[in-house]
Each structure stands twice: as structure tokens, then as C-alpha cells.
Enzyme design. Structure first.
Site, mmCIF file in Angstrom:
data_model
loop_
_atom_site.group_PDB
_atom_site.id
_atom_site.type_symbol
_atom_site.label_atom_id
_atom_site.label_comp_id
_atom_site.label_asym_id
_atom_site.label_seq_id
_atom_site.Cartn_x
_atom_site.Cartn_y
_atom_site.Cartn_z
ATOM 1 N N ARG A 149 63.055 13.662 -36.470
ATOM 2 C CA ARG A 149 63.402 14.799 -35.616
ATOM 3 C C ARG A 149 64.882 14.801 -35.225
ATOM 4 O O ARG A 149 65.396 15.833 -34.801
ATOM 5 C CB ARG A 149 62.478 14.886 -34.411
ATOM 6 C CG ARG A 149 62.569 13.804 -33.387
ATOM 7 C CD ARG A 149 61.608 14.129 -32.252
ATOM 8 N NE ARG A 149 60.266 14.318 -32.773
ATOM 9 C CZ ARG A 149 59.259 13.440 -32.617
ATOM 10 N NH1 ARG A 149 59.455 12.337 -31.933
ATOM 11 N NH2 ARG A 149 58.069 13.687 -33.100
ATOM 12 N N SER A 161 50.322 17.632 -41.359
ATOM 13 C CA SER A 161 49.633 18.704 -40.619
ATOM 14 C C SER A 161 48.490 19.331 -41.418
ATOM 15 O O SER A 161 48.514 19.378 -42.641
ATOM 16 C CB SER A 161 50.616 19.815 -40.260
ATOM 17 O OG SER A 161 51.700 19.303 -39.541
ATOM 18 N N TYR A 206 42.241 6.938 -34.890
ATOM 19 C CA TYR A 206 43.553 6.965 -35.555
ATOM 20 C C TYR A 206 43.816 5.681 -36.348
ATOM 21 O O TYR A 206 44.661 5.656 -37.245
ATOM 22 C CB TYR A 206 44.673 7.243 -34.547
ATOM 23 C CG TYR A 206 44.969 6.107 -33.592
ATOM 24 C CD1 TYR A 206 45.885 5.117 -33.947
ATOM 25 C CD2 TYR A 206 44.352 6.026 -32.350
ATOM 26 C CE1 TYR A 206 46.166 4.070 -33.076
ATOM 27 C CE2 TYR A 206 44.625 4.991 -31.475
ATOM 28 C CZ TYR A 206 45.525 4.012 -31.844
ATOM 29 O OH TYR A 206 45.802 2.969 -30.996
ATOM 30 N N GLU A 223 58.077 19.286 -36.624
ATOM 31 C CA GLU A 223 58.329 17.884 -36.225
ATOM 32 C C GLU A 223 58.140 17.685 -34.715
ATOM 33 O O GLU A 223 58.896 16.975 -34.067
ATOM 34 C CB GLU A 223 59.692 17.406 -36.728
ATOM 35 C CG GLU A 223 59.710 17.402 -38.259
ATOM 36 C CD GLU A 223 60.726 16.479 -38.887
ATOM 37 O OE1 GLU A 223 61.072 15.463 -38.281
ATOM 38 O OE2 GLU A 223 61.137 16.785 -40.021
ATOM 39 N N ASN A 249 57.124 21.494 -26.355
ATOM 40 C CA ASN A 249 56.243 20.894 -25.337
ATOM 41 C C ASN A 249 55.972 19.423 -25.639
ATOM 42 O O ASN A 249 55.913 18.591 -24.733
ATOM 43 C CB ASN A 249 54.895 21.635 -25.283
ATOM 44 C CG ASN A 249 54.951 22.870 -24.405
ATOM 45 O OD1 ASN A 249 55.988 23.153 -23.798
ATOM 46 N ND2 ASN A 249 53.855 23.606 -24.345
HETATM 47 C C1 LIG Z 1 58.006 26.230 -41.571
HETATM 48 C C2 LIG Z 1 57.159 25.044 -41.240
HETATM 49 C C3 LIG Z 1 57.361 23.847 -41.913
HETATM 50 C C4 LIG Z 1 56.551 22.740 -41.631
HETATM 51 N N1 LIG Z 1 56.700 21.591 -42.370
HETATM 52 C C5 LIG Z 1 55.797 20.588 -42.204
HETATM 53 C C6 LIG Z 1 55.806 19.455 -43.068
HETATM 54 O O1 LIG Z 1 56.645 19.346 -43.977
HETATM 55 N N2 LIG Z 1 54.852 18.505 -42.909
HETATM 56 C C7 LIG Z 1 53.907 18.582 -41.942
HETATM 57 O O2 LIG Z 1 53.070 17.693 -41.854
HETATM 58 N N3 LIG Z 1 53.878 19.642 -41.086
HETATM 59 C C8 LIG Z 1 54.793 20.635 -41.204
HETATM 60 N N4 LIG Z 1 54.759 21.726 -40.369
HETATM 61 C C9 LIG Z 1 53.752 21.797 -39.324
HETATM 62 C C10 LIG Z 1 54.331 21.666 -37.921
HETATM 63 O O3 LIG Z 1 54.759 20.348 -37.709
HETATM 64 C C11 LIG Z 1 53.267 22.147 -36.920
HETATM 65 O O4 LIG Z 1 53.179 23.542 -37.062
HETATM 66 C C12 LIG Z 1 53.611 21.767 -35.495
HETATM 67 O O5 LIG Z 1 53.514 20.379 -35.323
HETATM 68 C C13 LIG Z 1 52.734 22.476 -34.486
HETATM 69 O O6 LIG Z 1 51.386 22.357 -34.814
HETATM 70 P P1 LIG Z 1 50.442 23.669 -34.818
HETATM 71 O O7 LIG Z 1 51.120 24.684 -35.642
HETATM 72 O O8 LIG Z 1 49.084 23.269 -35.193
HETATM 73 O O9 LIG Z 1 50.477 24.173 -33.327
HETATM 74 P P2 LIG Z 1 49.540 23.628 -32.117
HETATM 75 O O10 LIG Z 1 49.528 22.157 -32.105
HETATM 76 O O11 LIG Z 1 48.239 24.363 -32.180
HETATM 77 O O12 LIG Z 1 50.346 24.142 -30.855
HETATM 78 C C14 LIG Z 1 50.277 25.489 -30.372
HETATM 79 C C15 LIG Z 1 50.980 25.541 -29.013
HETATM 80 O O13 LIG Z 1 50.286 24.688 -28.091
HETATM 81 C C16 LIG Z 1 51.203 23.776 -27.509
HETATM 82 N N5 LIG Z 1 50.541 22.487 -27.281
HETATM 83 C C17 LIG Z 1 49.724 21.792 -28.119
HETATM 84 N N6 LIG Z 1 49.352 20.631 -27.569
HETATM 85 C C18 LIG Z 1 49.951 20.571 -26.350
HETATM 86 C C19 LIG Z 1 49.970 19.619 -25.291
HETATM 87 N N7 LIG Z 1 49.308 18.453 -25.375
HETATM 88 N N8 LIG Z 1 50.695 19.908 -24.176
HETATM 89 C C20 LIG Z 1 51.376 21.058 -24.079
HETATM 90 N N9 LIG Z 1 51.411 21.997 -25.047
HETATM 91 C C21 LIG Z 1 50.707 21.757 -26.167
HETATM 92 C C22 LIG Z 1 52.341 23.626 -28.537
HETATM 93 O O14 LIG Z 1 53.546 23.214 -27.904
HETATM 94 C C23 LIG Z 1 52.420 25.041 -29.088
HETATM 95 O O15 LIG Z 1 53.250 25.827 -28.268
HETATM 96 C C24 LIG Z 1 55.573 22.833 -40.611
HETATM 97 C C25 LIG Z 1 55.404 24.037 -39.925
HETATM 98 C C26 LIG Z 1 56.167 25.132 -40.229
HETATM 99 C C27 LIG Z 1 55.929 26.426 -39.492
#
Ligand SMILES: Cc1cc2nc3c(=O)[nH]c(=O)nc-3n(C[C@H](O)[C@H](O)[C@H](O)COP(=O)(O)OP(=O)(O)OC[C@H]3O[C@@H](n4cnc5c(N)ncnc54)[C@H](O)[C@@H]3O)c2cc1C
Length: 388
Positions: free
Chosen positions: A252, A135, A187, A372, A376
Site C-alpha cells: 500500500r 479478493s 484463517y 489494497e 476505513n
Molecule cells: C480496480 C480494482 C483493482 C483491484 N485489484 C485487486 C487485486 O489486484 N487483487 C486483489 O486481491 N484485489 C483487488 N481489488 C479488490 C479490492 O482490494 C477490494 O475491492 C477492496 O479491498 C474492498 O473490498 P470490497 O470491494 O469487497 O468492499 P467491501 O469490503 O464490501 O467494503 C464496502 C464498504 O464497507 C466498508 N467496510 C467494510 N468493512 C468495514 C469495517 N470493518 N469497518 C468500517 N468500514 C468497513 C469499506 O470501507 C467500504 O467503504 C481491486 C479492486 C478494484 C476496484
């Protein structure tokens, strides 16, 4: 009907002798070595190296690593049992162990060359913590839109970019890092690199101050022309997208297990509490309304556990499990939120304060619907499988 022709089918929750002994030993360890420190670790947002060393000694940091490389030589299902048992006491420890096994070691086993396995697996089984860096600030759900780039310099690769939210960032010495080597190919330019702490140009940045799983470190990673040897490409150049997707599809299931363990832990506390707490001259556990709420929570947990175990067993059997894994994480994370919320309710005012354990579990549960793949995104995966 003859009975001879029927082979009895075991229940999903029936564990082999080996699985049961393993699960019980992990839970006993958690109860003895982790439980006394849960509150302090949450308050200080830190897991001690001493405890991490004990996790290595226990054998839960290299569960699937073959014995020939010094690991436990066990199954993915064993990893799921360990994550569940640890999360029943502290979901922060659960996710440390989960990332180590179901993401990092899993990817090394599946995609690592013999050279990579020989160099890293013995260390991972003995003392090295791993992290999985996909991420970024601008790419979460849309992970393949990453801005981190890698280019070739002689025999090395040079990585430049920033990763965000990386679990185990503080403790890890090995970071599976995804970068795009050819943005024009979309990608198909994504490549997985094995970055070690101490490689020039790599630093671990800010640690996040979080709502829940506070002891688990979540960090920013900075890459400024970080030099990585060619031998540290994991899998093929341009095939990192496969490493990322396929590892997360399995990982997951581990988050599902974390959420089941967390919910079970909250229910354990709640059942003990309602038998002791007296109102209107009797234990609150004697009120039928309370009994029914607890019965519903137990049913929810059992259903979530069946989904998690089924997905893990399908994965170990080499059968398709994509929808089942998404379902188990989606459902188990909702169950964890519901059950911990009920736990706070049944503790009354005591549920709202830090002197009692359920307030923390309520905060910890929220992450299950985010990392993970958000809920959604799990629904998207399930819908694609059933609607097309
Ligand atoms: C405590 C913690 C630990 C983590 N650990 C890791 C890790 O070890 N490695 C790593 O790589 N990442 C890690 N992450 C990142 C995590 O996987 C992401 O936060 C997560 O995938 C969501 O991405 P985002 O925060 O950018 O939210 P966004 O992608 O911006 O999403 C925001 C909202 O929009 C919704 N949304 C987005 N796209 C769509 C769609 N196409 N259709 C419907 N709804 C949608 C989502 O469901 C969400 O509700 C971690 C995050 C946290 C908070």
C-alpha cells in the site's frame, strides 16, 4: 554548541545520485513513450504488449530482483520512485508496475524457496507479468473469509473457486492465488499458491468496465479443480495469511506513490493551463484566489510525498512502518481526489471533457481509496496502533 558532533540528516526528499537518475529516466520514458498513448489506452481499456515489453527493457518490472537473477538489485524505495514517476503520466501504468514489484516480486523474494526464486525471478525480470489474487465477490475487506478452497491430490494441490477484481489479470502469466486448505482452522488454513496461466482448470474470466484506471485490466479468475504442483506453494501451507497481510502492508506504500504521482501530474497540467487561459484580460494564474488554490494543492502533495517516502524508507531500513504505510495511502488518496477535483475546476468547462487530460485523472484518483484496503480499513490499522 559544537558543530562537529552533528551529522547532517538528509531531507526525506533528498535522493541519492542513483535514485535521482533512476527516477528521472523513468519519468523521461513515461513522457516520451506513454504520454502519447494515454487517451487511446483509456478509451480502449488496454495496455499494448509492446509497451509492456518496453517497461521490461527499461528495468522497472524487476526492480528489487537481485542482479544474480537478472533484476535491478535495487530497493523498495526505487519501486516507489518508479510508480510515482509513471503515475504522473498514467496511473494505469503505475499500478501495473506497482503490482509487479511491490506485491508479486516482493512476496516471491520474501516467501519463495530457493527453487521458486530460481524458477520465477529470472522470468519476472525479463518478460513475465504477475498478479496478486486475494479478493473475491463475497470477501474484500474481510479477505480471510475467502471461499476458494484447495485440497491435496497426490503430489498436487487442486484449487476450486473464483477471484474477483484482479489487477493485471489480462497481462499476467503468474498469479499468486490465495485459497483455504482447511476452513475449520479459519484463517490458519489460508495458503498462497503460484498459479501459471495455462495450468489445467484455470481461466481468466470477465474484464471489468471501470470508472478509472481503465487501461489497467481488472479481471475475474476461475479455478475449477485447477492442478498446481506441490512445489508451487509459496511459503508454508496454512501461512498464506501472513503472506497476504505482510505483502499488502508494504504494497500500500506503492499505492500512496501512485496517488502522489497522479496528483502531481494533475497539478503539472493545471499550472501550465492557468498560465495560458485568459479571462478578464489576464491569465487566470494572476488571480490571487487561483494562486492560493494551487499553493494549497502543492502543499497537500508535498505532505503526501513525505508520508510515502518516509514509509518506504522505514521499510527499507527494517523498522516498523505499519501505521506510516496506512497513513500514507489514506492521505495520498484523499489528496489525489482533492487535487484532481481542483484541476477540473480550474480548467472550467475544458476540465469536464476528454480532450483535456484532467478529466481522466479525476476518474483515476477514486480507486486510491478502495484497493489494497479501503480508507476505513486504513483508519482501523492506524487506530489499532495508536489507541490499542
Ligand atoms: C480496480 C480494482 C483493482 C483491484 N485489484 C485487486 C487485486 O489486484 N487483487 C486483489 O486481491 N484485489 C483487488 N481489488 C479488490 C479490492 O482490494 C477490494 O475491492 C477492496 O479491498 C474492498 O473490498 P470490497 O470491494 O469487497 O468492499 P467491501 O469490503 O464490501 O467494503 C464496502 C464498504 O464497507 C466498508 N467496510 C467494510 N468493512 C468495514 C469495517 N470493518 N469497518 C468500517 N468500514 C468497513 C469499506 O470501507 C467500504 O467503504 C481491486 C479492486 C478494484 C476496484
Amino acid at each position: 554548541m559544537t558543530t562537529e558532533s552533528h551529522t547532517p540528516v538528509l531531507a526525506l526528499t533528498t535522493l541519492s545520485e542513483d535514485e535521482r537518475l533512476f527516477r528521472d529516466s523513468v519519468y523521461q520514458f513515461a513522457d516520451r513513450e506513454i504520454r502519447p498513448h494515454v487517451r487511446e489506452m483509456d478509451e480502449h481499456a488496454k495496455i499494448s504488449r509492446d509497451l509492456i515489453d518496453k517497461l521490461f527493457e527499461l528495468g522497472v518490472m524487476g526492480i528489487e530482483i537481485p542482479e544474480s537473477y537478472g533484476g535491478g538489485g535495487a530497493s523498495f524505495f526505487h519501486s516507489v520512485l518508479a510508480v510515482e514517476a509513471l503515475s504522473r503520466v498514467d496511473p494505469s501504468i503505475g499500478v501495473l508496475v506497482d503490482v509487479q514489484n511491490t506485491l508479486v516480486i516482493n512476496a516471491l523474494l520474501r516467501w519463495g524457496s530457493e527453487d521458486v526464486k530460481r524458477r520465477y525471478l529470472p522470468k519476472m525480470a525479463a518478460s513475465m507479468v504477475g498478479a496478486y489474487a486475494l479478493s473475491e465477490a463475497g470477501s474484500g475487506s474481510d479477505a480471510f473469509a475467502m471461499a476458494t478452497r484447495a485440497s491435496q491430490h497426490g503430489d498436487d494441490w487442486s484449487i476450486t473457486g473464483r477471484k474477483l477484481w484482479i489487477t493485471n489479470g489480462n497481462e499476467a502469466d503468474l498469479f499468486i492465488t490465495f485459497a483455504n486448505v482447511n476452513p475449520d482452522a479459519g484463517y490458519r488454513g489460508i495458503t498462497a499458491f503460484l498459479v501459471e496461466r495455462g495450468m489445467p482448470g484455470f481461466t481468466v474470466g470477465k474484464k471489468e468496465d471501470k470508472l478509472g484506471i481503465r487501461a489497467s485490466s481488472t479481471c475475474e479468475l476461475l479455478f475449477e479443480e485447477c492442478r498446481v504442483p506441490r512445489a508451487n506453494v509459496l511459503g508454508d501451507v496454512g501461512k498464506g495469511y501472513k503472506v497476504a497481510i505482510e505483502t499488502l502492508n508494504e504494497g500500500r506504500i506503492g499505492i500512496g506513490a501512485q496517488m502522489v504521482g497522479l496528483a502531481q501530474g494533475a497539478l503539472d497540467h493545471t499550472i501550465a493551463y492557468i498560465k495560458e487561459r485568459r479571462q478578464f484580460g489576464k491569465a487566470i494564474a494572476e488571480f490571487q484566489a487561483v494562486q492560493h488554490q494551487v499553493a494549497r494543492a502543492a502543499t497537500d502533495i508535498e505532505a503526501a510525498r513525505l508520508l510515502v517516502y518516509n514509509a518506504a524508507r522505514l521499510r527499507d531500513a527494517g523498522q516498523p512502518f505499519l501505521a506510516e504505510a496506512a497513513m500514507c495511502k489514506l492521505f495520498a488518496s484523499e489528496v489525489a481526489e482533492r487535487v484532481t477535483s481542483l484541476a477540473v475546476n480550474l480548467y472550467g468547462g475544458y476540465g469536464f471533457v476528454k480532450d483535456y487530460p484532467v478529466e481522466k485523472l479525476y476518474r483515476d484518483a477514486k480507486i486510491g481509496q478502495i484497493y489494497e484496503g479501503t480508507s476505513n480499513l486504513q483508519l482501523e490499522t492506524i487506530a489499532k496502533q495508536i489507541v490499542g
